[in-house]
Structure formats: C-alpha cells, structure tokens
Design an enzyme around this catalytic site. Sequence first.
Site, PDB file in Angstrom:
ATOM      1  N   LYS A 176      60.069  39.689  47.051  1.00 45.74           N
ATOM      2  CA  LYS A 176      59.485  38.500  46.412  1.00 45.74           C
ATOM      3  C   LYS A 176      57.971  38.675  46.222  1.00 45.74           C
ATOM      4  O   LYS A 176      57.442  38.426  45.151  1.00 45.74           O
ATOM      5  CB  LYS A 176      59.761  37.234  47.250  1.00 45.74           C
ATOM      6  CG  LYS A 176      61.250  36.960  47.483  1.00 45.74           C
ATOM      7  CD  LYS A 176      61.469  35.651  48.220  1.00 45.74           C
ATOM      8  CE  LYS A 176      60.958  35.635  49.657  1.00 45.74           C
ATOM      9  NZ  LYS A 176      61.635  36.585  50.575  1.00 45.74           N
ATOM     10  N   ARG A 225      57.907  48.565  57.037  1.00 45.75           N
ATOM     11  CA  ARG A 225      56.633  47.870  56.859  1.00 45.75           C
ATOM     12  C   ARG A 225      56.026  47.510  58.212  1.00 45.75           C
ATOM     13  O   ARG A 225      54.812  47.498  58.377  1.00 45.75           O
ATOM     14  CB  ARG A 225      56.815  46.616  56.006  1.00 45.75           C
ATOM     15  CG  ARG A 225      55.467  45.975  55.682  1.00 45.75           C
ATOM     16  CD  ARG A 225      55.571  44.821  54.732  1.00 45.75           C
ATOM     17  NE  ARG A 225      56.357  43.749  55.315  1.00 45.75           N
ATOM     18  CZ  ARG A 225      56.662  42.627  54.684  1.00 45.75           C
ATOM     19  NH1 ARG A 225      56.277  42.453  53.440  1.00 45.75           N
ATOM     20  NH2 ARG A 225      57.370  41.696  55.270  1.00 45.75           N
ATOM     21  N   ARG A 254      52.215  42.468  60.735  1.00 42.62           N
ATOM     22  CA  ARG A 254      52.936  41.183  60.767  1.00 42.62           C
ATOM     23  C   ARG A 254      53.810  41.150  62.008  1.00 42.62           C
ATOM     24  O   ARG A 254      54.683  41.985  62.186  1.00 42.62           O
ATOM     25  CB  ARG A 254      53.783  41.022  59.491  1.00 42.62           C
ATOM     26  CG  ARG A 254      53.094  40.205  58.434  1.00 42.62           C
ATOM     27  CD  ARG A 254      53.924  40.044  57.195  1.00 42.62           C
ATOM     28  NE  ARG A 254      55.131  39.245  57.389  1.00 42.62           N
ATOM     29  CZ  ARG A 254      55.853  38.750  56.395  1.00 42.62           C
ATOM     30  NH1 ARG A 254      55.483  38.964  55.140  1.00 42.62           N
ATOM     31  NH2 ARG A 254      56.937  38.046  56.632  1.00 42.62           N
ATOM     32  N   ARG A 281      63.170  26.672  50.987  1.00 44.25           N
ATOM     33  CA  ARG A 281      64.025  27.435  51.891  1.00 44.25           C
ATOM     34  C   ARG A 281      65.100  26.588  52.547  1.00 44.25           C
ATOM     35  O   ARG A 281      65.892  27.103  53.327  1.00 44.25           O
ATOM     36  CB  ARG A 281      63.159  28.046  52.995  1.00 44.25           C
ATOM     37  CG  ARG A 281      62.790  29.493  52.760  1.00 44.25           C
ATOM     38  CD  ARG A 281      61.802  29.843  53.840  1.00 44.25           C
ATOM     39  NE  ARG A 281      61.882  31.199  54.282  1.00 44.25           N
ATOM     40  CZ  ARG A 281      61.019  32.149  53.900  1.00 44.25           C
ATOM     41  NH1 ARG A 281      60.087  31.914  53.033  1.00 44.25           N
ATOM     42  NH2 ARG A 281      61.131  33.350  54.426  1.00 44.25           N
ATOM     43  N   ARG A 340      65.416  36.425  61.146  1.00 46.08           N
ATOM     44  CA  ARG A 340      64.952  35.940  59.832  1.00 46.08           C
ATOM     45  C   ARG A 340      66.095  35.988  58.823  1.00 46.08           C
ATOM     46  O   ARG A 340      66.271  35.070  58.025  1.00 46.08           O
ATOM     47  CB  ARG A 340      63.778  36.794  59.341  1.00 46.08           C
ATOM     48  CG  ARG A 340      62.472  36.466  60.050  1.00 46.08           C
ATOM     49  CD  ARG A 340      61.455  37.583  59.933  1.00 46.08           C
ATOM     50  NE  ARG A 340      60.997  37.842  58.583  1.00 46.08           N
ATOM     51  CZ  ARG A 340      60.327  38.949  58.224  1.00 46.08           C
ATOM     52  NH1 ARG A 340      60.051  39.880  59.132  1.00 46.08           N
ATOM     53  NH2 ARG A 340      59.925  39.117  56.976  1.00 46.08           N
TER      54      ARG A 340
END
Length: 204
Positions: A14, A128, A134, A89, A146
């Site tokens: 996204k 990542r 993060r 969401r 998640r």
Amino acid sequence: MFNLILFGPPGSGKGTQSEKLIAKYYLKHLSTGDLLRSEIARKTPLGIEAKKFMDKGQLVPDEVVIGMISYALDENPDANGFLFDGFPRTALQAQALDKLLDLKHTFITVMLALDVSEEELVKRLVKRGETSGRTDDNNEQVIRTRILEYNKKTAPVAEYFKKANKVAMVKGEGTVEEIFSALVKEIDPRMKKQKPSTDINPNK
Ligand code: AP5
Ligand code: MG
C-alpha cells in the site's frame, strides 16, 4: 474530487504504490499508519496510547483513527482528492468515512484491493524488519498478529464497498512497476467517467 482507498493486508504494498499514485494523480496521501507513527515520534499522548496497540500488532481503537482522519480532511480543503492507505480498517471506520466525505459533498470512487499471499506478506515484512526500525516488523509473531487482525476485522470492510460495486481486485505480486500499471488501468477509466469534477490541478 477523486477519492480512492488502497486496500490490502500488512505488507501488500500500500505504502509503496501510494507514493507512485499520489505523484501521478496529485492526490493527498492519508496513511493512518504514517500519521500514528508521526504521533509516536513526537511522543504525543495519542502516540503513547497508540504505540501500546501497534507494538502488539493490534488495531488502534476506532475513535482515535477516525478523529485523525476527520482532522486531516479538514486540514486539506483544496485537495484534488484523497488516497486512503490503511484506512478504513473496520466496519465502523468505513461508515464514518462515508459520513465524513458526505459532509464534504464527496464520496469514495473506488477501492483498489491488493491481493498477496500470506507467505509473501510474511517474507516481505520479516525482510523489512531487518532494517526498518518499525517495532511491529521485527518480530514474526507480531507480524502474524497483524495479519490475523486483518483477516478478522479488516477483510470484511471490502464487503461493505462491494455492495456499492466499488471494489477492484489487483494482483499485488510481481514487480512494483507491474502492479502500478495494473492500478493505473483501474483508475484511468473511472477518473474519465467522473469528469468534470475530477480535473487535476497539479498546483493544489
Ligand atoms: P500500517 O502502517 O498501515 O501498516 P500495515 O497495514 O500493517 O502495512 P505496512 O505499512 O507494513 O505495509 P504496506 O501494505 O504499506 O506495504 P509496503 O508498501 O510498506 O499500520 C501499522 C499499525 O498501525 C497497525 O498494525 C495498527 O496498529 C495501526 N493502524 C494503522 N491504521 C489503523 C486503522 N485505520 N485502524 C486501527 N489501527 C490502525 O511494503 C511492505 C514491504 O514490501 C516493503 O519492504 C516494500 O519495499 C516491499 N514491497 C512492496 N512492494 C513489493 C513488491 N511488488 N515486491 C516485493 N516487495 C515489495
Ligand atoms: Mg504502509
């Protein structure tokens, strides 16, 4: 105004595709994840509260994100349109978004839904996590939470927009350019159809 939702599970691309789309169509990018991370970086009370949920991979409460989006919409009265990334969401967020846009005499034109296998999502996010900093990327268990949250609470949001015939599925695997082309192919005809109110002004 041309308002679109870029929809998809964590790691579906996204953010990556949003950057390219806002550059092409001069839309205002509204990513609730980015807005929340900015609150965390500034150590605001909202950020401190949101971090507790984000670090566990859970969704932040609806009223927090709806308030942020409402504020961001008011802050950008001259936008050509909005690209919503990571919002809505939940069903409640979807209803709130429709109401907020209605107040501004506008609406969602299309929801573009990126389709990526769970195996590929985990692979991308673990990779990542090695460099992103993060906190929700550097633990595979949090990544799985998640994805579970997405399947349980977020995936049904597509049904809400499907009822209004506004959902286009796009294959989210392949090169970034291939996926971008597929998104553009969905957007261009809709944008043409929606004229004259969607004239693009790059100066806005
Ligand atoms: P958020 O920031 O929205 O994160 P997310 O949805 O979990 O997804 P990501 O941002 O990690 O992935 P993405 O789909 O943007 O993919 P990206 O382009 O980065 O949310 C974080 C948290 O905030 C949530 O868990 C929740 O707690 C909270 N939150 C946010 N919004 C909320 C809301 N509305 N309500 C409640 N809580 C909310 O790509 C991922 C990786 O893949 C990158 O490394 C990228 O380089 C790579 N990649 C991209 N495209 C490709 C490709 N084609 N091939 C290979 N690799 C690729
Ligand atoms: Mg993102």
